[in-house]
Design a protein around this motif. Structure first.
Motif, PDB file in Angstrom:
ATOM      1  N   ILE A 161       1.474  -1.608  -0.277  1.00 25.65           N
ATOM      2  CA  ILE A 161       0.440  -0.104   0.318  1.00 25.65           C
ATOM      3  C   ILE A 161       0.903   1.286   0.323  1.00 25.65           C
ATOM      4  CG2 ILE A 161      -1.573   1.577   1.419  1.00 25.65           C
ATOM      5  CD1 ILE A 161      -2.856  -1.388   2.611  1.00 25.65           C
ATOM      6  N   THR A 162       2.228   1.229   0.577  1.00 24.64           N
ATOM      7  CA  THR A 162       2.875   2.263   0.939  1.00 24.64           C
ATOM      8  C   THR A 162       3.162   2.256  -0.347  1.00 24.64           C
ATOM      9  OG1 THR A 162       3.240   1.589   3.260  1.00 24.64           O
ATOM     10  CG2 THR A 162       4.517   3.389   2.408  1.00 24.64           C
ATOM     11  N   LEU A 163       3.640   1.599  -1.339  1.00 28.33           N
ATOM     12  CA  LEU A 163       4.912   1.720  -2.771  1.00 28.33           C
ATOM     13  C   LEU A 163       3.764   1.728  -3.320  1.00 28.33           C
ATOM     14  CD1 LEU A 163       7.418  -0.550  -1.277  1.00 28.33           C
ATOM     15  CD2 LEU A 163       7.631   1.969  -1.191  1.00 28.33           C
ATOM     16  N   ILE A 164       2.079   2.486  -3.314  1.00 24.00           N
ATOM     17  CA  ILE A 164       2.038   2.455  -4.909  1.00 24.00           C
ATOM     18  C   ILE A 164       2.812   3.256  -5.892  1.00 24.00           C
ATOM     19  CG2 ILE A 164      -0.296   3.729  -3.397  1.00 24.00           C
ATOM     20  CD1 ILE A 164      -2.005   2.280  -5.115  1.00 24.00           C
ATOM     21  N   THR A 165       2.624   5.182  -5.081  1.00 18.47           N
ATOM     22  CA  THR A 165       3.064   5.763  -5.832  1.00 18.47           C
ATOM     23  C   THR A 165       4.384   6.043  -6.444  1.00 18.47           C
ATOM     24  OG1 THR A 165       3.537   6.590  -3.545  1.00 18.47           O
ATOM     25  CG2 THR A 165       1.745   7.063  -4.770  1.00 18.47           C
ATOM     26  N   MET A 166       5.100   4.736  -6.192  1.00 19.77           N
ATOM     27  CA  MET A 166       6.655   4.275  -6.472  1.00 19.77           C
ATOM     28  C   MET A 166       6.810   4.166  -8.268  1.00 19.77           C
ATOM     29  SD  MET A 166       9.127   4.646  -3.769  1.00 19.77           S
ATOM     30  CE  MET A 166       7.856   5.872  -3.795  1.00 19.77           C
ATOM     31  N   PRO A 167       6.384   3.398  -8.575  1.00 21.71           N
ATOM     32  CA  PRO A 167       6.108   3.255 -10.381  1.00 21.71           C
ATOM     33  C   PRO A 167       6.379   4.471 -11.057  1.00 21.71           C
ATOM     34  CG  PRO A 167       4.793   1.296  -9.087  1.00 21.71           C
ATOM     35  CD  PRO A 167       5.017   2.931  -7.829  1.00 21.71           C
ATOM     36  N   LEU A 168       5.148   5.368  -9.825  1.00 16.57           N
ATOM     37  CA  LEU A 168       4.701   6.555 -11.112  1.00 16.57           C
ATOM     38  C   LEU A 168       5.693   8.004 -10.630  1.00 16.57           C
ATOM     39  CD1 LEU A 168       3.741   8.665 -12.650  1.00 16.57           C
ATOM     40  CD2 LEU A 168       1.732   9.295 -10.966  1.00 16.57           C
ATOM     41  N   LEU A 169       6.104   7.909  -9.042  1.00 14.74           N
ATOM     42  CA  LEU A 169       7.448   8.361  -9.559  1.00 14.74           C
ATOM     43  C   LEU A 169       8.997   8.093 -10.314  1.00 14.74           C
ATOM     44  CD1 LEU A 169       8.990  10.755  -7.254  1.00 14.74           C
ATOM     45  CD2 LEU A 169       9.831   8.798  -5.837  1.00 14.74           C
ATOM     46  N   ALA A 170       8.867   6.436 -10.322  1.00 13.19           N
ATOM     47  CA  ALA A 170      10.290   6.141 -11.341  1.00 13.19           C
ATOM     48  C   ALA A 170       9.940   6.787 -12.687  1.00 13.19           C
ATOM     49  CB  ALA A 170       9.928   4.800 -11.039  1.00 13.19           C
ATOM     50  N   ALA A 171       8.724   6.520 -12.954  1.00 14.85           N
ATOM     51  CA  ALA A 171       8.702   7.108 -14.756  1.00 14.85           C
ATOM     52  C   ALA A 171       8.869   8.387 -14.556  1.00 14.85           C
ATOM     53  CB  ALA A 171       7.177   6.554 -14.632  1.00 14.85           C
ATOM     54  N   VAL A 172       8.452   9.331 -13.504  1.00 15.99           N
ATOM     55  CA  VAL A 172       8.576  10.553 -13.530  1.00 15.99           C
ATOM     56  C   VAL A 172      10.363  10.574 -13.992  1.00 15.99           C
ATOM     57  CG1 VAL A 172       8.192  13.140 -12.135  1.00 15.99           C
ATOM     58  CG2 VAL A 172       6.438  11.156 -12.718  1.00 15.99           C
ATOM     59  N   ALA A 173      10.809  10.304 -13.118  1.00 14.51           N
ATOM     60  CA  ALA A 173      12.175  10.434 -12.757  1.00 14.51           C
ATOM     61  C   ALA A 173      13.502  10.480 -14.257  1.00 14.51           C
ATOM     62  CB  ALA A 173      12.931   9.853 -11.954  1.00 14.51           C
ATOM     63  N   PHE A 174      12.988   9.292 -14.812  1.00 13.41           N
ATOM     64  CA  PHE A 174      13.530   8.438 -16.597  1.00 13.41           C
ATOM     65  C   PHE A 174      12.888   9.335 -17.433  1.00 13.41           C
ATOM     66  CE2 PHE A 174      13.739   4.513 -14.177  1.00 13.41           C
ATOM     67  CZ  PHE A 174      15.389   4.324 -14.635  1.00 13.41           C
ATOM     68  N   ARG A 175      11.567  10.150 -17.246  1.00 14.75           N
ATOM     69  CA  ARG A 175      11.589  10.976 -18.176  1.00 14.75           C
ATOM     70  C   ARG A 175      11.496  12.466 -18.199  1.00 14.75           C
ATOM     71  NH1 ARG A 175       8.902  12.918 -22.863  1.00 14.75           N
ATOM     72  NH2 ARG A 175       7.890  15.012 -22.217  1.00 14.75           N
ATOM     73  N   PHE A 176      12.742  12.486 -16.410  1.00  6.85           N
ATOM     74  CA  PHE A 176      13.391  13.854 -16.468  1.00  6.85           C
ATOM     75  C   PHE A 176      14.210  13.719 -17.685  1.00  6.85           C
ATOM     76  CE2 PHE A 176      16.128  15.498 -13.247  1.00  6.85           C
ATOM     77  CZ  PHE A 176      16.568  17.173 -13.707  1.00  6.85           C
ATOM     78  N   GLU A 177      15.243  12.444 -17.381  1.00 10.58           N
ATOM     79  CA  GLU A 177      16.729  12.247 -17.812  1.00 10.58           C
ATOM     80  C   GLU A 177      16.013  12.403 -18.941  1.00 10.58           C
ATOM     81  OE1 GLU A 177      19.255  10.509 -19.833  1.00 10.58           O
ATOM     82  OE2 GLU A 177      17.290   9.153 -19.768  1.00 10.58           O
ATOM     83  N   SER A 178      15.422  11.760 -19.621  1.00 11.17           N
ATOM     84  CA  SER A 178      15.620  12.141 -21.284  1.00 11.17           C
ATOM     85  C   SER A 178      15.340  13.579 -21.475  1.00 11.17           C
ATOM     86  CB  SER A 178      13.831  11.422 -21.360  1.00 11.17           C
ATOM     87  OG  SER A 178      12.911  11.940 -21.130  1.00 11.17           O
ATOM     88  N   ARG A 179      14.429  14.627 -20.738  1.00 12.95           N
ATOM     89  CA  ARG A 179      14.529  15.539 -21.029  1.00 12.95           C
ATOM     90  C   ARG A 179      16.182  16.521 -20.430  1.00 12.95           C
ATOM     91  NH1 ARG A 179       9.520  18.623 -21.062  1.00 12.95           N
ATOM     92  NH2 ARG A 179      10.588  19.378 -21.967  1.00 12.95           N
ATOM     93  N   ILE A 180      16.122  15.827 -19.619  1.00 13.18           N
ATOM     94  CA  ILE A 180      17.665  16.891 -18.989  1.00 13.18           C
ATOM     95  C   ILE A 180      18.615  17.114 -19.910  1.00 13.18           C
ATOM     96  CG2 ILE A 180      18.316  15.593 -17.135  1.00 13.18           C
ATOM     97  CD1 ILE A 180      18.101  19.086 -16.715  1.00 13.18           C
ATOM     98  N   HIS A 181      19.161  15.521 -20.133  1.00 12.68           N
ATOM     99  CA  HIS A 181      20.148  15.291 -21.046  1.00 12.68           C
ATOM    100  C   HIS A 181      20.224  16.196 -22.604  1.00 12.68           C
ATOM    101  CE1 HIS A 181      23.548  13.135 -23.124  1.00 12.68           C
ATOM    102  NE2 HIS A 181      23.176  12.696 -23.756  1.00 12.68           N
ATOM    103  N   PRO A 182      19.116  16.457 -23.493  1.00 16.25           N
ATOM    104  CA  PRO A 182      20.241  17.802 -24.733  1.00 16.25           C
ATOM    105  C   PRO A 182      20.224  18.586 -23.845  1.00 16.25           C
ATOM    106  CG  PRO A 182      17.934  16.622 -25.016  1.00 16.25           C
ATOM    107  CD  PRO A 182      18.636  16.136 -23.323  1.00 16.25           C
ATOM    108  N   ALA A 183      19.550  19.470 -22.564  1.00 15.28           N
ATOM    109  CA  ALA A 183      19.614  20.312 -21.637  1.00 15.28           C
ATOM    110  C   ALA A 183      21.185  20.971 -21.524  1.00 15.28           C
ATOM    111  CB  ALA A 183      18.954  20.684 -21.055  1.00 15.28           C
ATOM    112  N   PHE A 184      21.488  19.469 -21.009  1.00 12.41           N
ATOM    113  CA  PHE A 184      22.809  19.084 -20.574  1.00 12.41           C
ATOM    114  C   PHE A 184      23.947  19.654 -21.790  1.00 12.41           C
ATOM    115  CE2 PHE A 184      21.544  18.236 -16.051  1.00 12.41           C
ATOM    116  CZ  PHE A 184      22.147  19.121 -15.308  1.00 12.41           C
TER     117      PHE A 184
END
Length: 585
Positions: A161-184
């Protein structure tokens, strides 16, 4: 991870440091899991039943756990630091060595400031990630795995129950990586451009001030600085958009834990100590996933930096030795040069030299005359194999120079170029550059032949006087005379003078030319000059225009017939010819 795979050869010898660093960090993570269990025991077995006599034992246990964890963290830092520094050392040497051997084609477009940025900032980003970032990124997996195992052992329903939002958190983190790499990537390019502006401005500060262009330079720098600022703001904007979302999802886990876990404690389905332990353990999962963006940020920076460094390391060398080179005669190089139907063009441009044919016999002097862009200097660059010819053959003592070793070929040639470069060192070191075991007598003799000895002795410390960067502190003529002395000291078989006396006055030029008569003896000499006075004693003069030879012959032959040579002669000697004509009248 492709970039890291390509860089692996630079740290393979110290790969065990990486493994030890990961093991220490993973072990520290595992040891850290003991603390939540100690908290559970403290509450459930000491505080609730009021058995306070066990507190000292628990306190000593906590100190022991902290000490072991600190030792493991030290091991991680020690081995990671050794690995990162070894990699940076190897990469720095490899990049610098590659820059020494890259062909002139590369430097035709490369920018100094950008290269400096790659060898400093980019290498530092790679060092930090390989040394520490990679292990810490891998530790995210360890923390999530170990924490989940312990949490499931305590209460698997509450864990799910506690970790129910973890997959969504991981998805947002990977989405962030795909956007931040071209910026860097853009940020690194902008930083390289900014560094280039600073380097060019400092190098050309005298030109800037002589033209009173300080406002223009400030504006140009501000433009590059604005670009770098915009890239930084774009990256900050991505952080500001994604991190609140990740923080919200992480806090949602805490809220769910407190709500559901608190209810279970009230219903006595779970002890208070287990809830406190659960609360500590949840950060073993939320913390790494939440901080995944930070680790991804380090990874993307190192990835962008690695790509820029690999661009240098993987850039092809256009001019290189063949697997089996031809050795020049052991009895000595004669200096017999032949250009046989040579054609060459820079990239996709029109040919700089077209169907060039001439022969320079050993000990002869060949002169080149022509306007800017006529191809004179290109002839010298081709002889030294700065570039390889597109068509035709250049031979030295009968051997195609492409079959010779580049170092062996250039070791037979000493060149003095119109644009003189001196290192920020003593005059003595500049004259003896690249030579070992050179006596002071030989240095002075070369300086006297170049008519440089007198002004050197007038310097505060003579030959030990330190000249500024690029020879600042010396006049143009003085720099050229030091460069001439440097060329003469190598005792070459082939001497190249590319407008070598353009920065000296006529009287000094005459003195240097007199010294050259002794130096040129038994050496093949190629002279590029705009002054006919430097060419009139040549055995053969080639007049070039748009890459082609339009006239050839000796001085006397060329002034006896109409053509460009006689036109230049009449312009340069107009006053002399008028006086001569007036005397005859």
């Amino acid at each position: 991870m492709e970039v890291l795979r390509q860089l692996r050869g630079f740290y393979r010898e110290r790969l065990h440091f990486l493994y030890l660093s990961i093991i220490c960090l993973a072990a520290a993570t595992g040891v850290g899991l003991i603390t939540p269990n100690l908290l559970r025991k403290l509450i459930d077995e000491v505080i609730v039943p009021m058995k306070f006599d066990q507190v000292p034992t628990l306190a000593l246990t906590v100190l022991g756990v902290v000490f072991v964890k600190a030792c493991l963290q030290f091991g991680h830092g020690f081995f990671g630091g050794r690995l990162g520094n070894f990699l940076a050392y190897r990469l720095r040497n490899a990049c610098y060595e590659k820059l020494q051997y890259l062909s002139f084609h590369y430097y035709d477009t490369a920018k100094t400031g950008d290269l400096m940025s790659r060898l400093t900032g980019d290498l530092e980003a790679i060092r930090l990630f390989i040394g520490f970032g990679f292990a810490q990124l891998l530790n995210v997996f360890f923390m999530v795995l170990f924490g989940s195992i312990v949490m499931f052992s305590l209460n698997w329903q509450l864990t799910l129950i506690t970790l129910i939002t973890m997959p969504l958190l991981a998805a947002v983190a990977f989405r962030f990586e795909s956007r931040i790499h071209p910026a860097f990537q853009e940020m690194r390019l902008a930083l390289g451009a900014l560094t280039t502006v600073v380097q060019e401005n400092v190098t050309g500060v005298r030109t800037v001030k002589s033209f009173a262009r300080e406002p223009y330079e400030v504006k140009k720098f501000s433009g590059r600085n604005d670009r770098y600022k915009d890239n930084q703001l774009e990256a900050a904007g991505l952080w500001s958009r994604y991190f609140p979302i990740m923080e919200f999802l992480a806090c949602a886990c805490i809220a769910i834990l407190l709500g559901v876990g608190g209810t279970l404690v009230i219903k006595e389905s779970m002890s208070l100590g287990e809830l406190v332990a659960f609360f500590s353990l949840i950060w073993y999962i939320i913390g790494p996933v939440w901080g995944l963006g930070f680790h991804i940020n380090n990874y993307t920076q190192s990835k962008a930096s690695g790509e820029r460094v690999l661009e240098v390391l993987n850039h092809p060398i256009d001019v290189r030795d063949k697997p089996e080179t031809v050795e020049l005669p052991t009895e000595g190089v004669k200096g017999h040069i032949v250009f046989d139907h040579v054609t060459f063009a820079y990239g996709n441009k029109l040919p700089a030299v077209t169907d060039l044919n001439f022969e320079a016999k050993p000990g002869s002097v060949i002169g080149f005359l022509g306007g800017t862009g006529s191809g004179k200097s290109t002839v010298i660059q081709l002889l030294m194999r700065a570039y390889d010819v597109n068509e035709g053959v250049i031979r030295l003592d009968g051997a195609d120079i492409r079959d010779l070793g580049v170092r062996e070929l250039r070791g037979q040639i000493a060149a003095v170029f119109q644009e003189t470069f001196l290192f920020s060192s003593s005059i003595r070191n500049n004259i003896s550059y690249g030579l070992k075991d050179v006596s002071m007598e030989e240095i002075i003799r070369a300086a006297k032949l170049a008519k440089a000895h007198d002004f050197i002795m007038e310097m505060p410390e003579g030959y030990d006087t330190i000249v500024g960067e690029r020879g600042l502190g010396l006049s143009g003529g003085q720099k050229q005379r030091v460069a001439i002395a440097r060329a003469l000291l190598t005792n070459p078989r082939i001497l190249v003078l590319d407008d070598a006396t353009s920065a000296v006055d006529m009287e000094t030029e005459h003195e240097i030319q007199s010294g050259f008569q002794e130096v040129m003896r038994d050496r093949t000499t190629l002279i590029i000059a705009h002054r006919i006075s430097s060419l009139r004693h040549a055995d053969l003069i080639l007049v070039m225009d748009e890459g082609r030879v339009v006239q050839r012959g000796t001085h006397d032959e060329l002034i006896s017939v109409p053509g460009p040579y006689r036109d230049v002669y009449r312009i340069q000697y107009a006053d002399y010819l008028k006086r001569q004509a007036g005397g005859e009248n």
